[in-house]
Design an enzyme around this catalytic site. Sequence first.
Site, PDB file in Angstrom:
ATOM      1  N   GLY A 485      48.502  35.885  37.285  1.00  0.00           N
ATOM      2  CA  GLY A 485      47.616  35.818  38.437  1.00  0.00           C
ATOM      3  C   GLY A 485      46.270  35.282  38.014  1.00  0.00           C
ATOM      4  O   GLY A 485      46.012  35.007  36.839  1.00  0.00           O
ATOM      5  N   GLY A 487      41.851  35.277  39.317  1.00  0.00           N
ATOM      6  CA  GLY A 487      40.806  35.739  40.202  1.00  0.00           C
ATOM      7  C   GLY A 487      39.609  34.830  40.106  1.00  0.00           C
ATOM      8  O   GLY A 487      39.677  33.711  39.601  1.00  0.00           O
ATOM      9  N   GLY A 488      38.479  35.308  40.594  1.00  0.00           N
ATOM     10  CA  GLY A 488      37.299  34.475  40.638  1.00  0.00           C
ATOM     11  C   GLY A 488      36.704  34.191  39.274  1.00  0.00           C
ATOM     12  O   GLY A 488      35.935  33.254  39.118  1.00  0.00           O
ATOM     13  N   GLY A 490      38.631  34.360  36.128  1.00  0.00           N
ATOM     14  CA  GLY A 490      39.544  33.944  35.081  1.00  0.00           C
ATOM     15  C   GLY A 490      40.988  34.159  35.469  1.00  0.00           C
ATOM     16  O   GLY A 490      41.290  34.520  36.612  1.00  0.00           O
ATOM     17  N   LYS A 506      43.523  38.741  29.895  1.00  0.00           N
ATOM     18  CA  LYS A 506      42.581  38.163  30.856  1.00  0.00           C
ATOM     19  C   LYS A 506      41.665  37.191  30.127  1.00  0.00           C
ATOM     20  O   LYS A 506      40.947  37.569  29.201  1.00  0.00           O
ATOM     21  CB  LYS A 506      41.768  39.279  31.515  1.00  0.00           C
ATOM     22  CG  LYS A 506      40.759  38.804  32.555  1.00  0.00           C
ATOM     23  CD  LYS A 506      41.447  38.319  33.825  1.00  0.00           C
ATOM     24  CE  LYS A 506      40.445  37.970  34.914  1.00  0.00           C
ATOM     25  NZ  LYS A 506      39.814  39.159  35.504  1.00  0.00           N
ATOM     26  N   ASP A 602      34.762  47.527  43.700  1.00  0.00           N
ATOM     27  CA  ASP A 602      35.709  46.517  44.201  1.00  0.00           C
ATOM     28  C   ASP A 602      37.110  47.121  44.315  1.00  0.00           C
ATOM     29  O   ASP A 602      38.100  46.538  43.865  1.00  0.00           O
ATOM     30  CB  ASP A 602      35.732  45.298  43.276  1.00  0.00           C
ATOM     31  CG  ASP A 602      36.308  44.054  43.965  1.00  0.00           C
ATOM     32  OD1 ASP A 602      36.362  44.035  45.210  1.00  0.00           O
ATOM     33  OD2 ASP A 602      36.700  43.107  43.254  1.00  0.00           O
TER      34      ASP A 602
END
Length: 794
Positions: A485, A487-488, A490, A506, A602
């Site tokens: 997956g 995200g914003g 990485g 990550k 978050d």
Amino acid sequence: MVIGRKTDFVEAFLITLLISASSLLITAQNITYPSVAYPPNSWSNIPNLSFNSGRVRPILITGIFVCGFHCGVHDCLFAVSIFPANYTLSPRVVWSANRNNPVENGASLQLSENGDLMLQDADGSPIWNTKTSGKFVSRLELTGQGNLVLYDRNNKTVWQSFDHPTDTLVPGQALVSGQKLTADLSISNSSSGLYSLALVNDSLIAFVEPDAQQVYFGPLRLKTYEPGQPKALYLNGSFDPFVLPSTSSLQFIKLESDGYLMAYAYQFSESRWTWTVSDLFSNYIGPCGFPCGEYGLCSDGNCTCPRAGGNDSTQVYHDKGDSYSLLELKDFDINFSPHFESSANRKQCKDACLKNCSCKAAIYREQKINSSGHCSLLPRIYAFERYDENDSTRGYKSIAYIKVQSPTTSGGARRRRIIVLVLGSTLGVILLIPIVVVGMFFLQRNNRNSKDDREEYEKLERIRFTRFSYHNLGAVTDNFSVKLGEGGFGSVYYGSLPDSTKIAVKRLDRTGHIDKSFLAEAETLRSVNHVNLVNLIGFCAEDSHRLLVYEYMQNGSLDRWIFSRNQESTLTWKLRQSIILDVAKGLAYLHDGCNLKILHLDIKPQNILLDENFKACLADFGLSKLIGVDQNQVLTTMRGTPGYMAPEWSSATITEKVDVYSFGIVVLEILCGRRNVDRCQPEGEMHLLNVFKKKAEEGKLMELVDKISEEMDSDGAEIMKMVRLAAWCLQADYSRRPSMPIVVKVLEGDLDVEENLNFDFSNMQAPPIARNAAAPSNRVTSTSLLPSILSGPR
């Protein structure tokens, strides 16, 4: 079968063991996959993380071949792949049905009663089918050769994947006249690319799409040719006309995205199993055999771009023709024979191209014997190859012309340039002083950053987590090839350590100075440890690389399970209860269970990960905030995900109750099985909180509950308690929301939900800004971000 040599026997025995191991692995997972399916039947593209980490969702399996959905990060192919039996290498797709039109999760494959094999996307749109309706199809079978076949009642082939090759051939498969292999567009994009291999008459050619005239390999004549039935058959040891090493191991031939035809064999080398690769074209082509691409110039095996000056082979001609001129490339030509006009001189050739709107380039060939010339106008740009003018095998000299746009030299244009020059000079003087000031600022800041970097490197040495090198992380993630997956900040990649520990890595998608939040996360997470927080294993801070290594969570993120409309992905009521309690315990620990108070900031389903037993863990601390345990509020910039952010964020003064609000949204989404903001709903039901308020006023809260699971109606009292808990967490007045330790007590049955709840969730009351700076409990401080933007897999 008779094995004539001892080495062949050993190899055959090892392969047999590998295939057996594959069967044992599949059996160990308590999953049985057939090799045959009968109509009517259908299959859904649902993640199956127990098989190849969810990248392959099998339908049929025969030996080393797997047929099913093969998925990347965002899309999937219906395909057949070779699956190395020991699972140390990724499967290799050898055929796909929809390479130019991939599907999403939730897509379906249907074998209809009428005999059609049909692929549909998640929204029901048709993607691909075999067009075999009405042909009395009796079964779908994946053969031992890797051929996907539809048979009729008489056991005759109605349709087979071998008749529709993509970029790969397997042993027993033939390339026949009318078929072609077309390479992938790139290593990471499996769409049809630029290069193709085809059988034309009795010879193989490789050419640049879409023009079969632009041949870069061949024609190479077949050694075995049957008139009327030309075919290039791939067998163990040969692909006519190529000779290959004979081997008993897995093998295939693939036309790669760079135009090379490569032969792969799965062999044991240097104490491990790996794919060995052989180039089949290398013995047949010269240094400029492979095209350099459009506008590319090949000279002595090197590809360059044309330049207007500074090169003896180029010269700009300003022959006007609709504002175009020609760039001359002396001694350059194309390596195929386009149509040439019977006779023309050089000037006529150039003029013809300049006046022809369809002409992109021209080739002029002049005979060495009598200086007669021939001209060809090209409607598209090809790669050009330089030839030796003194080459005796060529009876002509060549010049290539590329049409380029001419600079405009009209009076109006000159006046405009003068105006621009004057204005530019004036503005340059005006801007000079600010530029100098800004430059001095950045110089001073860079000096300060260098000092900061030295300090941060010293901090790295004190972190107790395992420190990985970037090279090692590349090795254990198969060169970051399996993306879980992104995200914003990485992307997250799957990997496996030498001790077989599965990990999620990550990787931060930016470079530069050591990121302070990266250090803050690595330093702080050494002091927190909880079963419902994703476990940090180690990190990498090498040159510009910033990576964090986490435990791998097999069932992915919560949103994949609660928002899916597929029955197979539905969570039971007991699992939903368990997940809600896990999340509550993780948040309670962050807020009240360690020597620091950590605000996550978050909380959303995408940041809640599930292991193989559906234990939930909080992840992605990229927006988190660290405050002292004696502080009850903090002043900070707005952060979080719209739809999950508490109303008081508009005041910039927040408490840990913003996490409680986000938790309430997540609980509501788990109970309702829909997103907080769902633009697919009617306008009045788009926002879940509006629907929540309306149902509460009507006394119909149970109508909110997800109906896809029958269990959700079985325990109305418990479900209503959970609905009311969500409402308590969503109170617009932050002071009326429970703390997370109180939430845990409610979920464990030790406390009841507060009465007299307000279902108007938009009437915000912000925390008051502290005015007594001397009182520790009211002090507003500026603190570094706790777990950084690298944290936990999204």
